[in-house]
Motif scaffolding. Structure first.
Motif, PDB file in Angstrom:
ATOM      1  N   ASP A 102      33.565-152.710 -33.346  1.00  0.00           N
ATOM      2  CA  ASP A 102      34.580-152.071 -34.185  1.00  0.00           C
ATOM      3  C   ASP A 102      35.818-151.793 -33.343  1.00  0.00           C
ATOM      4  OD1 ASP A 102      33.814-149.935 -32.597  1.00  0.00           O
ATOM      5  OD2 ASP A 102      32.655-148.957 -34.173  1.00  0.00           O
ATOM      6  N   ASP A 103      36.837-151.267 -33.978  1.00  0.00           N
ATOM      7  CA  ASP A 103      38.102-150.922 -33.321  1.00  0.00           C
ATOM      8  C   ASP A 103      38.720-152.156 -32.665  1.00  0.00           C
ATOM      9  OD1 ASP A 103      40.194-149.324 -32.564  1.00  0.00           O
ATOM     10  OD2 ASP A 103      39.233-148.625 -30.738  1.00  0.00           O
ATOM     11  N   ASN A 104      38.949-152.143 -31.345  1.00  0.00           N
ATOM     12  CA  ASN A 104      39.515-153.290 -30.630  1.00  0.00           C
ATOM     13  C   ASN A 104      40.916-153.635 -31.100  1.00  0.00           C
ATOM     14  OD1 ASN A 104      39.226-155.189 -28.591  1.00  0.00           O
ATOM     15  ND2 ASN A 104      38.562-156.801 -29.983  1.00  0.00           N
ATOM     16  N   GLY A 105      41.601-152.670 -31.723  1.00  0.00           N
ATOM     17  CA  GLY A 105      42.947-152.933 -32.225  1.00  0.00           C
ATOM     18  C   GLY A 105      42.983-153.527 -33.612  1.00  0.00           C
ATOM     19  N   TRP A 106      41.827-153.781 -34.213  1.00  0.00           N
ATOM     20  CA  TRP A 106      41.775-154.300 -35.593  1.00  0.00           C
ATOM     21  C   TRP A 106      41.938-153.104 -36.525  1.00  0.00           C
ATOM     22  CZ3 TRP A 106      41.191-159.350 -37.423  1.00  0.00           C
ATOM     23  CH2 TRP A 106      40.934-159.484 -38.788  1.00  0.00           C
ATOM     24  N   ASP A 107      43.169-152.807 -36.867  1.00  0.00           N
ATOM     25  CA  ASP A 107      43.480-151.585 -37.598  1.00  0.00           C
ATOM     26  C   ASP A 107      44.623-151.880 -38.563  1.00  0.00           C
ATOM     27  OD1 ASP A 107      44.211-149.070 -38.513  1.00  0.00           O
ATOM     28  OD2 ASP A 107      44.115-148.109 -36.549  1.00  0.00           O
ATOM     29  N   PHE A 108      44.419-151.564 -39.833  1.00  0.00           N
ATOM     30  CA  PHE A 108      45.445-151.810 -40.844  1.00  0.00           C
ATOM     31  C   PHE A 108      45.936-150.513 -41.474  1.00  0.00           C
ATOM     32  CE2 PHE A 108      45.549-156.433 -41.218  1.00  0.00           C
ATOM     33  CZ  PHE A 108      44.457-156.775 -40.434  1.00  0.00           C
ATOM     34  N   GLY A 109      45.710-149.390 -40.782  1.00  0.00           N
ATOM     35  CA  GLY A 109      46.150-148.101 -41.307  1.00  0.00           C
ATOM     36  C   GLY A 109      47.654-148.009 -41.463  1.00  0.00           C
ATOM     37  N   TYR A 110      48.399-148.440 -40.435  1.00  0.00           N
ATOM     38  CA  TYR A 110      49.857-148.417 -40.547  1.00  0.00           C
ATOM     39  C   TYR A 110      50.338-149.359 -41.647  1.00  0.00           C
ATOM     40  CZ  TYR A 110      50.103-145.935 -36.057  1.00  0.00           C
ATOM     41  OH  TYR A 110      49.980-145.025 -35.052  1.00  0.00           O
ATOM     42  N   ILE A 111      49.686-150.503 -41.783  1.00  0.00           N
ATOM     43  CA  ILE A 111      50.075-151.462 -42.818  1.00  0.00           C
ATOM     44  C   ILE A 111      49.921-150.833 -44.200  1.00  0.00           C
ATOM     45  CG2 ILE A 111      49.515-153.697 -43.843  1.00  0.00           C
ATOM     46  CD1 ILE A 111      50.870-153.832 -41.076  1.00  0.00           C
ATOM     47  N   ARG A 112      48.846-150.108 -44.390  1.00  0.00           N
ATOM     48  CA  ARG A 112      48.650-149.444 -45.686  1.00  0.00           C
ATOM     49  C   ARG A 112      49.742-148.413 -45.945  1.00  0.00           C
ATOM     50  NH1 ARG A 112      45.178-148.498 -49.725  1.00  0.00           N
ATOM     51  NH2 ARG A 112      45.069-146.389 -50.600  1.00  0.00           N
ATOM     52  N   ARG A 113      50.069-147.613 -44.950  1.00  0.00           N
ATOM     53  CA  ARG A 113      51.110-146.590 -45.131  1.00  0.00           C
ATOM     54  C   ARG A 113      52.431-147.242 -45.519  1.00  0.00           C
ATOM     55  NH1 ARG A 113      52.669-141.277 -44.005  1.00  0.00           N
ATOM     56  NH2 ARG A 113      50.470-140.809 -43.751  1.00  0.00           N
ATOM     57  N   VAL A 114      52.799-148.316 -44.825  1.00  0.00           N
ATOM     58  CA  VAL A 114      54.051-148.999 -45.145  1.00  0.00           C
ATOM     59  C   VAL A 114      54.005-149.564 -46.563  1.00  0.00           C
ATOM     60  CG1 VAL A 114      55.498-150.983 -44.596  1.00  0.00           C
ATOM     61  CG2 VAL A 114      54.609-149.542 -42.756  1.00  0.00           C
ATOM     62  N   ALA A 136      63.936-152.218 -45.492  1.00  0.00           N
ATOM     63  CA  ALA A 136      64.119-152.754 -44.138  1.00  0.00           C
ATOM     64  C   ALA A 136      63.297-151.974 -43.121  1.00  0.00           C
ATOM     65  CB  ALA A 136      65.600-152.731 -43.760  1.00  0.00           C
ATOM     66  N   VAL A 137      63.292-150.644 -43.242  1.00  0.00           N
ATOM     67  CA  VAL A 137      62.475-149.832 -42.336  1.00  0.00           C
ATOM     68  C   VAL A 137      61.001-150.209 -42.488  1.00  0.00           C
ATOM     69  CG1 VAL A 137      61.663-147.501 -41.810  1.00  0.00           C
ATOM     70  CG2 VAL A 137      64.102-147.906 -42.251  1.00  0.00           C
ATOM     71  N   GLY A 138      60.546-150.343 -43.725  1.00  0.00           N
ATOM     72  CA  GLY A 138      59.162-150.730 -43.956  1.00  0.00           C
ATOM     73  C   GLY A 138      58.845-152.093 -43.384  1.00  0.00           C
ATOM     74  N   TYR A 139      59.760-153.050 -43.574  1.00  0.00           N
ATOM     75  CA  TYR A 139      59.548-154.395 -43.031  1.00  0.00           C
ATOM     76  C   TYR A 139      59.484-154.374 -41.507  1.00  0.00           C
ATOM     77  CZ  TYR A 139      60.297-156.851 -47.512  1.00  0.00           C
ATOM     78  OH  TYR A 139      60.172-157.344 -48.784  1.00  0.00           O
ATOM     79  N   LEU A 140      60.321-153.528 -40.883  1.00  0.00           N
ATOM     80  CA  LEU A 140      60.300-153.441 -39.417  1.00  0.00           C
ATOM     81  C   LEU A 140      58.937-152.968 -38.926  1.00  0.00           C
ATOM     82  CD1 LEU A 140      61.440-153.295 -36.535  1.00  0.00           C
ATOM     83  CD2 LEU A 140      62.251-150.984 -37.095  1.00  0.00           C
ATOM     84  N   PHE A 141      58.463-151.854 -39.451  1.00  0.00           N
ATOM     85  CA  PHE A 141      57.185-151.323 -38.978  1.00  0.00           C
ATOM     86  C   PHE A 141      56.033-152.264 -39.329  1.00  0.00           C
ATOM     87  CE2 PHE A 141      59.356-147.045 -39.080  1.00  0.00           C
ATOM     88  CZ  PHE A 141      59.243-146.808 -37.716  1.00  0.00           C
ATOM     89  N   HIS A 142      56.039-152.816 -40.528  1.00  0.00           N
ATOM     90  CA  HIS A 142      55.020-153.766 -40.945  1.00  0.00           C
ATOM     91  C   HIS A 142      55.005-154.964 -39.995  1.00  0.00           C
ATOM     92  CE1 HIS A 142      53.133-156.801 -43.682  1.00  0.00           C
ATOM     93  NE2 HIS A 142      52.564-155.743 -44.273  1.00  0.00           N
ATOM     94  N   SER A 143      56.176-155.460 -39.639  1.00  0.00           N
ATOM     95  CA  SER A 143      56.283-156.637 -38.773  1.00  0.00           C
ATOM     96  C   SER A 143      55.895-156.325 -37.342  1.00  0.00           C
ATOM     97  CB  SER A 143      57.716-157.186 -38.814  1.00  0.00           C
ATOM     98  OG  SER A 143      58.059-157.596 -40.120  1.00  0.00           O
TER      99      SER A 143
END
Length: 660
Positions: A102-114, A136-143
């Motif tokens: 588990d973990d290992n950087g496989w995390d989509f929590g930020y993607i969900r928030r955006v 644009a802010v959302g696209y930046l963080f998502h990207s």
């Protein structure tokens, strides 16, 4: 005001701050943010999205400053073989990396928030310009987060909707890397054109931050595609060049620093070192976005850690050898190179950036005396004795005079410190004001603090100006994006496009060298013989000599900032960097040699016990049947994730795919 728990940052007056622990948002009282109440006004969109700033310090990103010592941004350069770790060998050179469950950087929590925020842009609360800005802010963080995901895992699910139990994407497959990367680039280019329609305050994401992300991402993706045989990389080199140039036209000055030594002369490469040891980066030339600390609300342990025995980062000799001499030549060809049979010679006439990363050698004397006995400022300990530096003509003070004499007064220093009084000064001390008598200082000899096994103690974040007295009050800001990285991205990109000329060298690498006090790169002089010891790619082919010098400059300028593991993997040269046998300085001291594992390199003449030689900490990984393996180029997709979603199978090459 009420304090609202919101994760790893602080927002005050439109500026973001980070700490290593969960912090708070100090604003006018609002109820707990949820999807139902977070998108009622412009300011609640801000409140909801502040948490995404924490991704810049997320511990899964090896360039982040989330923690201290070898687990900080040093980690990426340790994994790349640039740095060593006291007491343990690089896991990638001895095959101790195990499959991740588990973990290992496989995390989509930020993607969900955006995605939640993006799903509310048409609620009718925002104006057209405000809507474009937040998209644009959302696209930046998502990207930015996807840039990290594809670097680790290659093919990853593309998620641009809010997932529920019913959405088909919830159990979707991994999308091919090239398709994901193309979507990321497309979004970043849109964000760059639209993010500055609103201004969220100082030190927040804006168009320049987007351009810096494009510069980093486009070079990373282009070179990965080129050297890993994926093809279709030209558009990424073009994007890197285009958006790097935009930043270079705006950020035309490098920070020179304010540090002076005891003679009143500037410390060599002061601006280079002070980017990481300065109370505030606000207004510092070339800094695009930074992690701001506001003591006592926020602080770090970076400088604190490098004063004490817990610090565990050192540099192997083969990395020391990568530093040029001041004449811009390698140690193989420079007449300035003084050899490596004593530590003073090794550091003499070298690129001064070395002094800001590895503690220079010195020796000091302690004893009773009066102020009249001193030829330099002193460090009082208990009022009964003084810390006396050697006489002015003593060679043991060579680097004391270069860096400046430590006249810090410990806990009696005025609150806030004084940068002019010394970012890095010699002799050094711990947080309890106890002095270190000499460097190099080996583990097991004398006091415990500031000791290592190679003799090359890494102290990139050590600062004298901060308050002492056994309390971790490190308050220096840390850059997240700065023009120095962009210059290096541009230089490498232009080489890959076949456009690297003397004019490009002057606009990039030679700006960095001028600040450091190193002679200019003269492209016409860089032939096969410029560095006969230059490295190879994984096939064993020597790197082109000009490209090697560009990569060397990147390694030196960004040393300790965590870029190494990204770089050696995207260049597909990890074997050369990581498979080298790590060893330390030359010593003739029998006691030192007897305390270390002395392992001669293959083919070396056997050495008798106690004979002078280099300190070899570990056996050669390749000769031991170990070393880098190709499966490490990509991380393991956590096996528990594949069990939850079998559509993620198969795992990356070499990693297990669970069958049930």
């Amino acid at each position: 005001m009420k304090k609202i728990i919101i994760s790893a940052f602080i927002v005050l007056s439109g500026t973001f701050f980070f700490s290593c622990d969960d912090d708070f948002l100090d604003r006018e009282p609002v109820t707990d943010l949820s999807e139902a109440n977070a998108f009622l006004t412009y300011s609640t969109y801000q409140d909801y999205m502040w948490k995404c700033y924490a991704m810049f310090s997320d511990k899964s990103i090896v360039t982040s400053t989330n923690t201290t010592g070898s687990e900080s941004c040093y980690r990426g350069d340790f994994w790349a073989g640039y740095l060593g770790k006291t007491g343990s060998q690089n896991q990638y050179s001895i095959k101790t990396v195990t499959p991740s469950t588990d973990d290992n950087g496989w995390d989509f929590g930020y993607i969900r928030r955006v995605n939640i925020m993006l799903s509310h842009l048409d609620d009718g609360v925002l104006t057209a310009d405000e809507t474009d800005h937040w998209r644009a802010v959302g696209y930046l963080f998502h990207s930015f987060w996807y840039m990290e995901l594809i670097d680790r895992f290659n093919d990853v699910p593309w998620v641009d909707v809010v997932l529920t139990d019913e959405t088909p994407e919830n159990l979707g497959p991994r999308m091919p890397r090239k398709e994901v990367a193309d979507k990321v680039l497309e979004r970043l280019i849109w964000a760059e054109a639209n993010i500055d329609k609103k201004n969220d305050g100082d030190n927040t994401v804006n168009g320049d931050v987007v351009r810096a992300v494009i510069s980093r991402f486009a070079l990373r993706e282009a070179t990965w595609r080129k050297y890993h045989g994926l093809g279709d990389f030209d558009k990424y080199f073009t994007a890197c060049a285009t958006y790097s140039e935009k930043l270079m036209s705006k950020y035309t000055t490098l920070y020179k620093g304010v540090d002076k030594n005891a003679a009143g002369n500037p410390v060599p490469a002061a601006g280079y070192g002070e980017l990481w040891t300065t109370p505030s980066l606000k207004g510092i030339p070339g800094v695009i976005l930074y992690k701001e600390l506001d003591y006592p609300l926020t602080s770090s342990r970076f400088s604190d850690y490098e004063h004490i025995a817990a610090h565990d980062v050192e540099m192997p000799k083969h990395t020391i050898d990568m530093y040029l001499c001041k004449d811009g030549k390698t140690i193989s060809n420079s007449s300035l190179y003084a050899g490596d049979k004593d530590p003073y010679a090794t550091f003499r006439n070298r690129d001064p950036r070395l002094y800001h990363v590895v503690q220079p050698p010195f020796k000091a004397l302690s004893g009773k005396g009066t102020d009249a006995d001193l030829t330099a400022p002193y460090l009082p300990s208990d009022g009964n004795w003084h810390y006396v530096t050697p006489a002015a003509d003593d060679p043991d003070r060579e680097y004391i005079d270069i860096m400046g004499i430590n006249n810090a007064q410990g806990s009696s220093r005025p609150a806030g410190g004084d940068p002019a009084q010394g970012m890095k000064r010699l002799p050094t001390q711990n947080w309890g004001n106890s002095p270190l008598n000499e460097s190099p200082h080996f583990i097991g000899f004398g006091v415990a603090f500031q000791a290592c096994r190679t003799g090359y103690y890494v102290w990139k974040f050590y600062a004298n100006w901060e308050e002492n007295g056994n309390k971790p009050t490190s308050k220096s800001d840390f850059p997240i994006f700065k023009i120095e990285e962009v210059l290096l991205n541009y230089a490498e990109c232009l080489y890959e496009q076949g456009k690297f000329t003397q004019e490009i060298a002057d606009r990039t690498i030679n700006l960095l060298r001028a600040r450091a006090g190193v002679a200019e790169m003269v492209v016409a002089e860089i032939t096969d013989s410029f560095d006969p010891n230059r490295g190879t790619d994984d096939s064993g082919a020597k790197i082109d000599p000009v490209l090697w010098e560009i990569r060397r400059e990147r390694m030196i300028e960004l040393m300790g900032e965590g870029f190494g593991f990204y770089d050696v993997r995207r260049w597909k040269s990890a074997k050369w960097y990581i498979n080298r046998q790590q060893y330390g300085m030359w010593t003739s001291n029998v006691d030192y040699l007897a305390s270390f594992q002395v392992i001669d390199a293959p083919g070396a003449t056997p050495r008798k016990d106690g004979e002078p030689g280099y300190i070899y900490r570990y056996a050669d990984p390749v000769a031991s049947g170990l070393g880098w393996i190709d499966q490490y180029y990509l991380y393991c997709v956590p096996t528990n994730e594949i069990i939850l979603n079998p559509n993620l199978a198969p795992n990356n090459p070499g990693w297990p795919t669970p069958t049930d």
